[in-house]
Each structure stands twice: as structure tokens, then as C-alpha cells.
Design an enzyme around this catalytic site. Sequence first.
Site, PDB file in Angstrom:
ATOM      1  N   GLY A   9      -2.460  -8.212  -3.719  1.00  0.00           N
ATOM      2  CA  GLY A   9      -3.340  -7.296  -2.714  1.00  0.00           C
ATOM      3  C   GLY A   9      -4.794  -7.652  -3.066  1.00  0.00           C
ATOM      4  CG  ASP A  52      12.915  -2.351  -3.919  1.00  0.00           C
ATOM      5  OD1 ASP A  52      11.975  -1.912  -3.709  1.00  0.00           O
ATOM      6  OD2 ASP A  52      14.013  -2.586  -3.323  1.00  0.00           O
ATOM      7  CB  THR A  83      -3.109   0.887   2.138  1.00  0.00           C
ATOM      8  OG1 THR A  83      -2.742  -0.587   2.570  1.00  0.00           O
ATOM      9  CG2 THR A  83      -2.883   0.881   0.744  1.00  0.00           C
ATOM     10  CB  THR A  91      -6.239   7.505  -1.686  1.00  0.00           C
ATOM     11  OG1 THR A  91      -7.204   7.667  -0.350  1.00  0.00           O
ATOM     12  CG2 THR A  91      -5.441   8.370  -1.290  1.00  0.00           C
ATOM     13  CE1 TYR A  96      -2.584   5.574   1.963  1.00  0.00           C
ATOM     14  CE2 TYR A  96      -4.663   6.808   2.013  1.00  0.00           C
ATOM     15  CZ  TYR A  96      -3.955   5.840   1.544  1.00  0.00           C
ATOM     16  OH  TYR A  96      -4.500   5.132   0.435  1.00  0.00           O
ATOM     17  CE  LYS A 106      -2.145   6.304  -2.901  1.00  0.00           C
ATOM     18  NZ  LYS A 106      -1.617   5.284  -3.741  1.00  0.00           N
ATOM     19  CD1 TRP A 149     -14.246   5.755   2.471  1.00  0.00           C
ATOM     20  CD2 TRP A 149     -16.171   4.989   2.993  1.00  0.00           C
ATOM     21  NE1 TRP A 149     -14.697   6.415   3.147  1.00  0.00           N
ATOM     22  CE2 TRP A 149     -15.788   6.227   3.705  1.00  0.00           C
ATOM     23  CE3 TRP A 149     -17.425   4.374   3.125  1.00  0.00           C
ATOM     24  CZ2 TRP A 149     -16.766   6.853   4.446  1.00  0.00           C
ATOM     25  CZ3 TRP A 149     -18.217   5.321   3.965  1.00  0.00           C
ATOM     26  CH2 TRP A 149     -17.827   6.412   4.806  1.00  0.00           C
TER      27      TRP A 149
END
Length: 294
Positions: free
Chosen positions: A9, A34, A60, A99, A123, A127, A148
Site C-alpha cells: 500500500g 489473510d 480505507t 485515523t 469507516y 477503525k 489526510w
Amino acid sequence: MIWLIGNKGMLGTEISRQLSENKIDFVGTDIDVDITNLDALRHFASGKGINWIINCAAYTAVDNAESNVELAKKLNDVAPGNIAKVAKEIGAKFIHISTDYVFDGTGDTPRTEDMAIAPIGVYGVTKADGEKSVASNTSEYYILRTAWLYGWAGKNFVYTMIRAMNTHEAVKVVADQKGTPTFAGDLAKVIITIINKNDVPYGIYHCTDLGEITWWDFTNEIKKQGIEKGWVTNKDCVVNPCKTEEYPTPAKRPAYSVLCKDKIQKTLGITLPDWKESLDVFLKSDLFDKSRIQ
């Protein structure tokens, strides 16, 4: 040995690059292991002498999460709990990425780590649940909340806006949501600092670049610096501000999600860079992916 989960990622790619640059031994995995399967995690970890695990894997897609609740929960809540469990079993320290979306976005004061969380969408909820799952399965954890995020690898706001400005007469950008951009290179550097110090107190830390801006502010600076560096070729593109309600999305966004970085700066003895400085580093690097703005 470090186990980097989600190594392909945007953040994982940057951490991989910096670990290699610093000659730190690590092994990286992505969808090949996994993370929602506890036995698969145990099998991979076995016999490798892993003493740190960094988890960059997550669901995300904020808007898609509203209609993919089960998958978001698996990746953002169940999986971190599984990884934390394995970390405890093998005696590894665990770094998990979270986040600003765990907060509801009300008020106008930078969020500290001890403030109550109150997520407003799937989301954010998953999280936040993931943070609890980590804490309930191991005591040797670092939860780094960021916001961000953009980096050289993968899709992100900076690439998207440069491409949009080069192909449109005008762009419309939300000007009533405040936060702070975070360059993946800066977050990766903090993670490696934590590992190298090896004695940082466990717990939750906030980590973004410094500053407090709107998405509209961010876009204007991307345009300014992008013109200077030759990436923004349509210098006449107009960046128009708009309100959140003019740009409806399936998921609500926090109106104010500036994170207070005092704790991590004091603990690590560092000063995080200003967001404008980091944007400059991002745009002028040879690692800037030109194909993503074409």
C-alpha cells in the site's frame, strides 16, 4: 526482525523503502497472508524471530465502507485484533495505524490522545473498534492516529488534484473541513524512530504534519507549488471553494479533525515538519510518479 503487513500500500511501500534504506531487516506481506485468519497469521509468524509487527493494512475506502460494513469490520477491527493476539503470543511489539475519523469533528480544538472518541461513519466506527481490539489483545502496542495521508505510491489527493487542474478550467474543493495533510515519508520516519528507540512508552499517539488547513487551502498550495515545479501545466485553472453539503458523499466527514502532536513530539524528542515543507519534498522528489497525473 520486523513484519510489515500491508507492504504494497501507499504507507507500506514507503516504510519498506525506508527500512531498506536504513538496512533494517524486515519481511513484508500483503494479500498473500489473510489477516482475518488467525491461523494464517500464526503460520506465517512461526519461526521467523519477529519482534516487531507494523500493520498498514486497512479498509480505507471511506464511502464504500457505508455499503460494505462486513468487509470493513473484518479488515479494520477483526484483523488488528488477530494481529495483536499473534504479537502477544510471539512476544512482538505492535504498531498499528489508525485515523482522525475516530473523532466526530465537532469543536475547534486540536484533538489530544485522551479525548473521547465518537466516530460518525462505518469507516470511523470500524477503525475505533480496531483500536479497542488491539488494546484488548496485547499491552505492547503503539496506535498511531494519522490524517489526510498522501505518498509517492498509490492514489492520493495530491495526484488527483494535479490531474484535475490540468484537465479542467476549474475545480471545486471543500473549504469547511479542517485538518492536516500527512506525507507518508514523515509518518514512516516516526515509525522507524519508535523502533530504533525501542523504549518508547506504549499507547496511542497522534502523528500528522504540522498546520491547520482546509482541503481548499491544500489545493491552492498544491497548485502554487505544482506550477513552480512544472507539474501543474494549466496555470489558469480556478480553485473554487464549496461547502460540504455541495459535495454530498455516502459517508460523513469530520468537519474539524486536527490532531494535537505534542505528545509524540515530546516523547520522541522530534519536531514534525510543516505540511507545506513536506508537500515540497513530495513534489520535487525523483520518486514522484508522473504517470498518476497524466
